[in-house]
Motif scaffolding. Structure first.
Motif, PDB file in Angstrom:
ATOM      1  N   VAL A  23      30.469 -18.837  43.067  1.00  0.00           N
ATOM      2  CA  VAL A  23      31.654 -18.245  43.620  1.00  0.00           C
ATOM      3  C   VAL A  23      32.790 -19.124  43.162  1.00  0.00           C
ATOM      4  O   VAL A  23      34.085 -18.524  42.743  1.00  0.00           O
ATOM      5  CB  VAL A  23      31.456 -18.400  45.257  1.00  0.00           C
ATOM      6  N   ALA A  25      32.935 -20.819  40.120  1.00  0.00           N
ATOM      7  CA  ALA A  25      33.473 -20.857  38.927  1.00  0.00           C
ATOM      8  C   ALA A  25      34.251 -19.581  38.966  1.00  0.00           C
ATOM      9  O   ALA A  25      35.123 -19.287  38.018  1.00  0.00           O
ATOM     10  CB  ALA A  25      31.820 -20.326  37.946  1.00  0.00           C
ATOM     11  N   ARG A  26      33.659 -18.652  39.705  1.00  0.00           N
ATOM     12  CA  ARG A  26      34.523 -17.215  39.379  1.00  0.00           C
ATOM     13  C   ARG A  26      35.897 -17.590  39.965  1.00  0.00           C
ATOM     14  O   ARG A  26      37.059 -16.984  39.379  1.00  0.00           O
ATOM     15  CB  ARG A  26      34.065 -16.055  40.160  1.00  0.00           C
ATOM     16  N   ALA A  27      36.300 -18.323  41.099  1.00  0.00           N
ATOM     17  CA  ALA A  27      37.421 -18.433  41.655  1.00  0.00           C
ATOM     18  C   ALA A  27      38.343 -19.252  40.535  1.00  0.00           C
ATOM     19  O   ALA A  27      39.384 -19.062  40.513  1.00  0.00           O
ATOM     20  CB  ALA A  27      37.478 -19.259  42.811  1.00  0.00           C
ATOM     21  N   ARG A  29      38.118 -19.306  37.487  1.00  0.00           N
ATOM     22  CA  ARG A  29      38.367 -18.685  36.299  1.00  0.00           C
ATOM     23  C   ARG A  29      39.609 -17.470  36.796  1.00  0.00           C
ATOM     24  O   ARG A  29      40.586 -17.462  35.995  1.00  0.00           O
ATOM     25  CB  ARG A  29      37.369 -17.338  35.951  1.00  0.00           C
ATOM     26  N   ASP A  30      39.395 -17.154  38.106  1.00  0.00           N
ATOM     27  CA  ASP A  30      40.659 -16.183  38.535  1.00  0.00           C
ATOM     28  C   ASP A  30      41.886 -16.726  38.562  1.00  0.00           C
ATOM     29  O   ASP A  30      42.977 -16.260  38.519  1.00  0.00           O
ATOM     30  CB  ASP A  30      40.284 -15.756  39.963  1.00  0.00           C
ATOM     31  N   GLY A  32      42.769 -19.002  36.268  1.00  0.00           N
ATOM     32  CA  GLY A  32      43.243 -19.277  34.977  1.00  0.00           C
ATOM     33  C   GLY A  32      42.643 -20.221  34.088  1.00  0.00           C
ATOM     34  O   GLY A  32      43.059 -20.471  33.129  1.00  0.00           O
ATOM     35  N   MET A  33      41.650 -20.934  34.779  1.00  0.00           N
ATOM     36  CA  MET A  33      40.900 -22.091  34.012  1.00  0.00           C
ATOM     37  C   MET A  33      39.721 -21.526  33.200  1.00  0.00           C
ATOM     38  O   MET A  33      39.230 -20.363  33.319  1.00  0.00           O
ATOM     39  CB  MET A  33      40.379 -22.840  35.182  1.00  0.00           C
ATOM     40  N   GLY A 115      32.491 -24.613  53.925  1.00  0.00           N
ATOM     41  CA  GLY A 115      33.648 -24.311  54.743  1.00  0.00           C
ATOM     42  C   GLY A 115      35.007 -24.384  53.943  1.00  0.00           C
ATOM     43  O   GLY A 115      36.038 -23.953  54.551  1.00  0.00           O
ATOM     44  N   THR A 116      34.788 -25.223  52.910  1.00  0.00           N
ATOM     45  CA  THR A 116      36.073 -25.518  52.405  1.00  0.00           C
ATOM     46  C   THR A 116      36.413 -24.392  51.561  1.00  0.00           C
ATOM     47  O   THR A 116      35.924 -23.602  50.833  1.00  0.00           O
ATOM     48  CB  THR A 116      35.718 -26.441  50.991  1.00  0.00           C
ATOM     49  N   SER A 117      37.939 -24.119  51.731  1.00  0.00           N
ATOM     50  CA  SER A 117      38.464 -22.911  51.120  1.00  0.00           C
ATOM     51  C   SER A 117      38.516 -22.886  49.721  1.00  0.00           C
ATOM     52  O   SER A 117      38.658 -23.991  48.839  1.00  0.00           O
ATOM     53  CB  SER A 117      39.831 -22.465  51.639  1.00  0.00           C
ATOM     54  N   LEU A 118      38.279 -21.923  49.071  1.00  0.00           N
ATOM     55  CA  LEU A 118      38.418 -21.637  47.400  1.00  0.00           C
ATOM     56  C   LEU A 118      39.944 -22.138  47.106  1.00  0.00           C
ATOM     57  O   LEU A 118      40.071 -22.816  46.176  1.00  0.00           O
ATOM     58  CB  LEU A 118      38.415 -20.216  46.993  1.00  0.00           C
ATOM     59  N   ALA A 119      40.939 -21.879  47.832  1.00  0.00           N
ATOM     60  CA  ALA A 119      42.231 -22.312  47.581  1.00  0.00           C
ATOM     61  C   ALA A 119      42.243 -23.868  47.570  1.00  0.00           C
ATOM     62  O   ALA A 119      42.883 -24.391  46.772  1.00  0.00           O
ATOM     63  CB  ALA A 119      43.317 -21.775  48.800  1.00  0.00           C
TER      64      ALA A 119
END
Lengths: 133, 560, 318
Positions: A23, A25-27, A29-30, A32-33, A115-119
């Motif tokens: 999850v 890795a996808r975030a 990539r989304d 821009g990395m 629980g850490t946010s992707l942001a």
């Protein structure tokens, strides 16, 4: 144009629970990395060798089996040994609260529990990469 | 004159209600959201009535408890006859450490044992192997030898209590160790009750603790079916699992579909081996997750029972009613536990335990509140066990069978989930079956997509997790009791292995491994040679290395 | 500029000594088009031109990465130093990418004589990244004797790799039915070696023979072989390596290699000249203001593009 951030996402040790790592890795990539995903069952040596060849800005380690206190600091030590301590290391997974300061003392710049946010994670890597340039 | 069709009357009444009472209410107080969905993204209506299931026929669609299609439960009296088994998953450190925890839990009222193994053991490595570094006992107990197995159950009468072992790739070996341990204690195998998880298909799909490629792994599984049917008749040689599939990110609908389709696959392989379906099917068991959305979980379990009964009777022609029973263990959802405000997890576990009992589970594990950051401390585990006891003795839910049966909502949802499962069956079959679909990464991709979708909902606060993205307490400072694996345990384990390797009969040991290799290379059942190797004091790692040599190892397909 | 040149010089020296970190940093410099990039290329160029550059193309799922991981072992067994550049597509929406090819190549990087680099296409069409072959040059200067380049596999990736690599390997997955129909248009013309991987699946034998019938002779004296492999088990790998070495020998003996190098040097020189000349001329003649004015006129249809360009490049009047 700002340089593309490159991050290595790795699963050290035997732990096969990769939901979080994928999850993230996808975030990334989304955001821009470029994410080099190493797959499962990586030794610290494998991870450091890959991080150096890929000239990543940062490494994200994921471990849910409790082996983090052995594996995460070893990655930091190996990076140091190979003259690559400018690569920022962060870790996450199932990590008891008292282990967090120990990991930070061992050289991890960030420790992200459940629980850490992707942001927050994306923001961390963006900042980490900026600092290493 | 005659009486009007009640459904027609109801339809009219509902329309009227929507036009008047409801409309006025919505004007004054709009609903909290424009759409309400389950965790499987199934849209939920405001109200369910008989109109949602106009052809619902309780005798046909539900049947009686203990009779086909078992929607209401597999036993005629369910919990009025016997409560579910309270079976707490436990394991950490060395065999001695875990043996103490077993005794603690038994003393506090658990009625069945459940063993968690550490990573090296799960992958068939001994504690002193290079792969095991840093991983000893951190997420389960280390069992490398027969001696470990014996110590694990020291002072426990394995002839009197049932034991479930969560072990997959090396399940045959760990089971052999349990069997030989019982043998040495003079307990006949016909008396042994328990389960080995032994569900390798879900490893490739979700938990990823594989060793060998699919075909040899399935062969090992069927070897255990055959061996169990002949020699250990009260043992469940598999626990076909959805728990891990769900934890990896699947929806409840996917958990239901993938688990049951895996089950069908196992039955197929058993039949292809030449076994009669009624010989081994009664000993197949299941293992589901119990997650937050209570009604969705209850519908899931009911749909599962009905689907399995139908498939076993119609597709496989099983004649023994026991072959039609879907017997299952449930664990409350680990993935739902939060690190933030951990005591809240006690509440989550309670709701999830409630769902499992309302759904008719045969056996239940409830998570401890501290599991978002460690293997449970004793105190936390006790509270989790008490949760089950309170549900059993104080809530009244065990006093009648399938209390939610007949609920318009629950029956509608049960049907819906059953239909969704069959649609998945079609897709999997179109890909060539379970193993080709695994090779194509179908399950893995579906699961990863659901996981990502779920996380985006959490990020966007469409899905609230109390304490994490709402009702956050930045000042929180809950003290947790740490649980540590000691260096002393580790050293004791290493010493034990050294002693075993030094003292055993070398020739006997060598011969046993050679015989195992030969059996593995051929097509005979490997269990007898695995059992012999265990008797010859071969360690887990040594036996698995032999099998690794013959079967090779698996590499998963690349996808994100 | 001197600091940058010193930095580049230091890194190149380290590179020549087999320092992986230096190699990695140099590749990044070029990929990110840093000011030192030119200096780097200038310093390493004389160390390039000796390695056998092998391009691998074929649809996703055919097993290119697994095959490469086996080829690394095989070539190492033959005493060759190996480099790999694995390319994956950049998302056109987010600009990011997941580079997962090296998952297959796990412990290869522990070998000092193996270097694996993942690259994202970063918007460059054609299945390769713009900097792919510069990265190959860095690996050559690092000491790699064989460099394998794995393309994205989609789009027109086979065309671009065929132009730049010495040997192009087309990796397909065994499938039953009319194999030729399922192959992409053009793929039959660009391969020097064809591999039917996952050959344990049904249809492998038929696919091999179909391909053998339709693949034409690629260059004078070279008939592309159609080989079979099960990369996940390591079968067929030795034969593939043999074919690759055989092609390399053929290219050198037949003079084909020299001819290609000449043609390529010419194409690249002309391209670089054009680029440099254009840059210089445009910056001298076509100020931003004049460019904007010309664009307005083109849109208004008072001048066509070619004429506008000519006008811009002529010396300003007066």
């Amino acid at each position: 144009m700002p340089k593309t951030i490159r991050v290595l996402v790795a699963k050290p040790g035997l732990d096969g629970h990769d939901r979080g790592a994928k999850v993230i890795a996808r975030a990334l990539r989304d955001a821009g990395m470029e994410v080099i995903y190493t797959g499962l069952r990586q030794s610290p040596d494998d991870i450091v060798a890959a991080a150096i060849e890929e000239d990543v800005d940062a490494i994200g380690l994921s471990c849910l089996s409790g082996a983090h206190m052995t594996l995460f600091p070893r990655v930091v030590r190996l990076l140091r040994k190979k003259g690559a301590s400018d690569i920022v290391v962060a870790g996450g997974g199932i990590i008891p609260p008292e282990d967090v300061p120990k990991l930070k003392k061992a050289g991890l710049r960030g420790v992200f529990g459940p629980g850490t946010s992707l942001a927050e994670i994306v923001g961390f890597f963006e900042k980490a990469a900026g600092r290493s340039r | 004159m005659g009486s009007e069709d009640p459904l027609k009357v109801l339809r009219e009444k509902r329309r009227e209600w929507e036009r008047t009472t409801l409309k006025d209410s919505l004007k004054a107080l709009p609903e909290r959201s424009t759409a309400f969905t389950t965790t499987s993204f199934i849209p939920i209506e405001r109200l369910y009535t008989p109109l949602e299931g106009p052809t619902f026929d309780p005798s046909k669609d539900l049947g009686m408890p203990g009779e086909y299609p078992f929607a209401r439960g597999i036993h005629p009296t369910m919990y009025r006859g016997r409560l579910w088994t309270m079976r707490m998953f436990a394991g950490y450190g060395s065999a001695e450490d875990t043996n103490r925890r077993f005794k603690y839990l038994i003393a506090h009222g658990e009625t069945g044992l459940s063993v968690a193994f550490d990573m090296p053991t799960l992958y068939g490595y001994d504690t002193d192997g290079p792969e095991a570094e840093g991983e000893f006992g951190t997420c389960g107990v280390a069992v490398s030898s027969l001696r470990d197995m014996d110590l694990l159950f020291s002072g426990i009468d394995v002839g009197a209590i049932s034991t479930s072992m969560t072990i997959n790739s090396p399940a045959a070996v760990i089971w052999a160790m349990y069997l030989v341990m019982a043998e040495r204690r003079g307990i006949p195998w016909t008396k042994l009750r328990g389960t080995i998880q032994n569900d390798i298909l879900k490893e490739y799909q979700a938990q990823k603790e594989w060793i060998f490629p699919p075909e040899p792994s399935m062969r090992l599984v069927v070897d255990t079916f055959e061996y169990g049917a002949r020699k250990v008749p009260q043992w469940n040689t598999i626990s076909i699992s959805g728990y891990h599939i769900r934890e990896a990110g699947a929806t409840a609908g996917q958990e239901l579909a993938f688990t049951l389709r895996n089950g069908i696959e196992y039955v197929q392989w058993g039949i292809e081996r030449g076994l009669d379906v009624d010989e081994f099917a009664p000993r197949l068991s299941f293992f589901f997750n119990s997650h937050n959305d209570l009604f969705e979980e209850v519908a899931k379990y009911r749909a599962a029972r009905r689907i399995w009964a139908r498939e076993m009777r119609e597709r496989f022609g099983a004649k023994n009613p026991r072959s039609w029973w879907l017997r299952f263990h449930t664990q409350t959802a680990g993935v739902s536990l939060t690190k933030q405000q951990p005591l809240n997890n006690i509440v989550r576990t309670t709701v999830q335990g409630l769902a499992a009992v309302l759904g008719g589970t045969q056996s239940l594990h409830t998570n401890s509140y501290d599991e978002a950051y460690q293997v449970p401390h004793e105190d936390a585990a006790r509270i989790a066990l008490r949760t089950q006891q309170i549900l059993a003795h104080e809530s009244g839910i065990a006093n009648t069978i399938d209390p939610l049966g007949g609920s318009y909502f629950v029956e509608w949802l049960t049907d819906y989930m059953e239909d969704e499962a069959y649609r998945y069956f079609d897709r999997i079959d179109a890909l060539g079956g379970v193993i080709p679909a695994i090779r194509k990464g179908f399950f893995q991709q579906e699961i990863a997509n659901s996981a990502y979708r779920y996380q985006k909902e959490v990020e966007g606060r469409e899905r609230i997790i109390v304490g994490v993205n709402d009702f956050v307490d930045p000042e929180e400072d809950t003290k947790v009791h740490p649980l540590r694996v000691t260096k002393a345990s580790y050293n004791r384990q290493l010493a034990r292995l050294r002693t075993i390797r030094g003292k055993r009969d070398k020739k006997k040991w060598e011969r046993s491994l050679a015989a195992l290799r030969k059996a593995a290379e051929g097509s005979e059942n490997t269990m007898p040679s695995i059992v012999d190797a265990v008797r010859a004091e071969a360690t887990l790692g040594e036996i698995c290395d032999t099998l690794r040599d013959v079967f090779g190892t698996w590499e998963e397909p690349l996808l994100y | 500029m001197t600091a940058a040149r010193n930095n580049a010089a230091k890194l190149v020296t380290a590179l020549r000594k087999g320092d992986k970190r230096a190699a990695a940093k140099l590749i990044s410099m070029i990929e990110d088009d840093e000011p030192e990039a030119r200096e780097v290329l200038r310093r390493i160029y004389r160390h390039t031109g000796k390695a056998h550059i092998i391009g691998l193309t074929g649809p996703p799922g055919a097993g290119k990465s697994t095959l490469i991981s086996r080829m690394i072992k095989e070539f190492r067994g033959r005493g060759r130093k190996v480099g790999v550049v694995a390319v994956d597509p950049t998302s056109p929406f987010t600009g990011g990418a997941i580079l997962g090819d090296r998952v297959r190549m796990a412990d290869a990087s522990l070998d000092p004589n193996v270097f694996i680099r993942s690259m994202a296409t970063r918007g460059h069409p054609g299945g390769l990244a713009l900097a792919t072959f510069d990265a190959v040059h860095v690996l050559e200067a690092f000491g790699s004797e064989v460099v394998m380049v794995e393309t994205v596999g989609a789009g027109q990736s086979e065309v671009e790799i065929a132009k730049r690599a010495h040997t192009t390997v087309v990796v397909e997955m065994a499938a039953s039915g009319d194999a030729v129909q399922i192959l992409k248009a053009g793929i039959l013309e660009i391969g020097d070696v064809y591999v039917v991987n996952k050959a344990d699946l049904e249809g492998a034998a038929g696919m091999v023979s179909n391909l053998e019938q339709v693949i034409p002779e690629r260059t004078k004296g070279w008939r592309p072989p159609v080989l079979r492999s099960v990369a996940s088990e390591g079968t067929g790998v030795k034969e593939i390596a043999d074919a690759l070495e055989s092609h390399w020998r053929h290219l050198r003996k037949s003079g084909e290699l020299a001819a290609r190098e000449h043609a390529r040097a010419e194409t690249e020189l002309r391209g670089a000249l054009a680029e440099a000349a254009l840059e210089s001329l445009v910056s001298q003649r076509a100020s931003e203001r004049r460019l904007r004015a010309a664009i307005k006129r083109i849109v208004a249809r008072t001048v066509d593009v070619r004429t506008a360009a000519d006008e811009l490049l002529r010396k300003p009047r007066g």
